[in-house]
Enzyme design. Structure first.
Site, PDB file in Angstrom:
ATOM      1  N   GLU A 136      -1.879  -8.836   4.124  1.00 30.85           N
ATOM      2  CA  GLU A 136      -1.561  -9.395   5.466  1.00 30.85           C
ATOM      3  C   GLU A 136      -2.825  -9.468   6.280  1.00 30.85           C
ATOM      4  OE1 GLU A 136      -1.184  -4.660   5.821  1.00 30.85           O
ATOM      5  OE2 GLU A 136      -0.893  -6.420   4.385  1.00 30.85           O
ATOM      6  N   GLY A 157      -2.642 -15.800  34.956  1.00 32.07           N
ATOM      7  CA  GLY A 157      -2.754 -15.730  33.403  1.00 32.07           C
ATOM      8  C   GLY A 157      -1.799 -16.677  32.663  1.00 32.07           C
ATOM      9  N   VAL A 158      -1.963 -16.484  31.217  1.00 32.67           N
ATOM     10  CA  VAL A 158      -0.842 -17.386  30.505  1.00 32.67           C
ATOM     11  C   VAL A 158       0.359 -16.671  30.455  1.00 32.67           C
ATOM     12  CG1 VAL A 158      -0.604 -18.221  28.268  1.00 32.67           C
ATOM     13  CG2 VAL A 158      -2.712 -18.500  29.185  1.00 32.67           C
ATOM     14  N   ASP A 159       0.377 -15.554  30.374  1.00 34.16           N
ATOM     15  CA  ASP A 159       1.730 -14.716  30.019  1.00 34.16           C
ATOM     16  C   ASP A 159       2.477 -14.800  31.227  1.00 34.16           C
ATOM     17  OD1 ASP A 159       0.335 -13.975  27.677  1.00 34.16           O
ATOM     18  OD2 ASP A 159      -0.141 -11.913  28.237  1.00 34.16           O
ATOM     19  N   SER A 183      -0.023 -13.978  38.089  1.00 37.69           N
ATOM     20  CA  SER A 183      -1.408 -13.579  37.977  1.00 37.69           C
ATOM     21  C   SER A 183      -2.525 -14.935  37.880  1.00 37.69           C
ATOM     22  CB  SER A 183      -1.602 -12.700  36.920  1.00 37.69           C
ATOM     23  OG  SER A 183      -1.542 -13.070  35.619  1.00 37.69           O
ATOM     24  N   CYS A 237       0.869  -1.152  -0.064  1.00 40.60           N
ATOM     25  CA  CYS A 237      -0.163   0.046   0.119  1.00 40.60           C
ATOM     26  C   CYS A 237       0.950   1.069  -0.242  1.00 40.60           C
ATOM     27  CB  CYS A 237      -1.076   0.007   1.110  1.00 40.60           C
ATOM     28  SG  CYS A 237      -2.486   1.055   0.847  1.00 40.60           S
ATOM     29  N   HIS A 261      -3.771  -4.991   0.624  1.00 39.99           N
ATOM     30  CA  HIS A 261      -3.018  -5.517   1.974  1.00 39.99           C
ATOM     31  C   HIS A 261      -3.114  -7.116   2.068  1.00 39.99           C
ATOM     32  CE1 HIS A 261      -2.673  -1.654   4.153  1.00 39.99           C
ATOM     33  NE2 HIS A 261      -3.398  -1.497   3.231  1.00 39.99           N
TER      34      HIS A 261
END
Length: 520
Positions: A178, A232-234, A230, A86, A176
């Site tokens: 992507e 959580g996954v991260d 926490s 683009c 685009h």
């Protein structure tokens, strides 16, 4: 982000497109490492990374404007393959002797390419005379191509939709590739990376894991690390990776603020202590958090209270340990990518987790961020590599402030308990129906509204529970999940029958935009 050269990599120059991260995801899906740098620091990024190919993103800017973003000459002089998307196509043409003009017909949305000439990039994908859907989003357009280029494909409003100078390995498109709305876009990017740039797709999570462990050991040495877990996954994947690198030098702290899902804190403690033998301190701070949140209805005030109390609690526990030199965080790549500003220099946007924002400065610690080169889906793959169960890795996203922002209006212990039970029943029904993995995120919301009902022979006046479920790729946009009515009836009946305090259930059919996924 890596500070050294990375063999067999791609550099993506960000000119400010809203979908630049999708380019990086498509490249990494081919097994090739890549990094995004803002155009203002692209020369430095190019010198540091030493890539084997360069991709130029789209932009809200106009290539016709004075001072508009440009590709550094050193990149054209490098002899490397270049793929312009683009605005990337427009600046290639403007810089190399072509012509760009303001378009009389702006082109947004679906378009169809007519393939007019063959090229190496089309191998195994497109042939001359075929027609293919792509996604356009542009106002300016190329009206003359630079010397050495030829037209490979056109669309009704873009006579230079796909151009190339194959001698120099320059390819440029007006659409685009992507985005998912260009069905063959990912394969085009793969062909560019593998066939044109000649990069082998051998970047893997096992290789990343080995490299990350080595880097953590070099950074930490014999010092101590604490990590805010926490559930959580991260944060969980970051903790496991750090633990693999430095073992008992890591201590994890789980602050239980009473805002988690049913049994979540206990499940996390059991998994990490028993299965992974991690040194984990479980802090029961429920009274502290819920006590201060009671009666608070403003969502931003809730977030600030939770963030402040977390920092205070975490600091107290860290001091009991005698402090540490490093703080482990589950920062991801989208959190550290520099955003592009056209009114000045790049502004670095760090989306600090509400729990750990400000901790490193306050506690004089250095950061260990082993996931800062990864996207969320890559973190899940790494978690699997580290042995986390699929049931944990595949969990739906959960907000940092937890159930506090799923209780619009004032938060009370009673409301949190009611919501926790309703949410658990709802998720249980989703799993029983085999729908959990088809839904990006699902949860219950306890509304600050009471309605009249009849249960048995008596009148009730109880809360309304809203059910929410969405499909999404990345959370940026979302559509509500289209349940059949039988499922909704079954879930609603269970919630009303089993949860004291709820006598009415509704389903949220709002997409994002215009709504957000969470209610607060």
């Amino acid at each position: 982000m890596t500070q050294t050269a990375h063999p067999d990599s791609v550099l993506i120059i960000d000119f400010g497109s809203q979908v630049t991260q999708l380019i990086a995801r498509r490249v990494r899906e081919t097994g090739v490492y890549c990094e995004i740098v803002p155009f203002q620091s692209s020369e430095e990024g190019f010198a540091r990374l030493k890539p084997k190919a360069v991709i130029l993103s789209g932009s809200p800017a106009s290539a016709l404007d004075e001072g508009s973003p440009r590709v550094p000459q050193v990149i054209f002089d490098s002899g490397l393959p270049i793929f312009g998307i683009c605005y990337g196509q427009q600046t290639i043409c403007a810089q190399l002797g072509g012509k760009v003009e303001a378009g009389h017909h702006r082109e947004f949305g679906r378009a169809f390419l007519e393939i007019e000439q063959d090229c190496k990039l089309f191998e195994g994908l497109w042939s001359v005379g075929s027609r293919h859907q792509v996604w356009m989003s542009h106002g300016d357009r190329v009206t003359a191509i630079p010397p050495g280029f030829r037209v490979l494909a056109t669309s009704s409003n873009a006579p230079f939709a796909f151009i190339a100078d194959e001698a120099r390995k320059y390819y440029a498109v007006q659409f685009h590739p992507e985005v998912v709305h260009t069905p063959d876009g990912a394969k085009l990017i793969q062909n560019f990376v593998h066939n044109i740039a000649g990069i082998t797709g051998d970047w893997s999570m096992s290789a990343y894991r080995a490299k990350a462990v080595e880097q953590i050991r070099a950074q930490v040495g014999d010092k101590r690390v604490i990590c805010a877990l926490s559930g959580g996954v991260d944060s969980s994947v970051a903790a496991l990776l750090i633990h693999e690198a430095v073992g008992d030098q890591l201590t994890c702290i789980l602050v239980d603020h009473g805002l988690m899902r049913k049994n979540e804190a206990a499940d996390v403690v059991a998994m990490f202590k028993e299965h992974y033998n991690l040194h984990l301190i479980h802090v029961d701070a429920i009274d502290r958090f819920v006590g201060e949140l009671e009666g608070v209805s403003d969502p931003e005030t809730k977030r600030k209270i939770i963030g402040r109390l977390f920092i205070e609690t975490f600091e107290e526990e860290a001091k009991k340990l005698g402090g540490a030199d490093f703080l482990g965080q589950g920062t991801l790549y989208p959190d550290v990518i520099e955003s592009v500003s056209f009114s000045g220099g790049p502004s670095v946007t760090i989306k600090s987790h509400h729990n750990v924002g400000g901790l490193p400065d306050r506690m004089n610690m250095k950061l260990v961020e082993p996931l800062r080169e990864l996207f969320k889906d890559e973190v899940r793959v790494l978690g699997k590599e580290l042995g986390l169960p699929d049931s944990f890795i595949g969990r739906h996203p959960f907000p940092g402030p937890g159930l506090a922002i799923r209780c619009p209006g004032g938060v009370t212990r009673e409301k949190l308990d009611i919501l926790r039970e309703a949410d658990a029943i709802y998720l249980d029904e989703i799993r029983k129906a085999g729908l959990y993995d088809a839904i990006w995120q699902a949860f219950a919301v306890l509304l600050p509204v009471q309605t009249v009902g009849v249960m048995g022979d008596g009148r009730t006046y109880e809360f309304v529970c809203a059910l929410r479920a969405v499909t999404s790729v990345d959370g940026m946009t979302a559509d509500f999940y289209h349940y059949d009515m039988e499922f909704l009836g079954r879930a609603a009946t269970r919630i009303i029958n089993e949860v004291r305090g709820i006598n009415r259930v509704v389903y949220d059919v709002t997409s994002k935009p215009p709504g957000t996924i969470e209610w607060e």
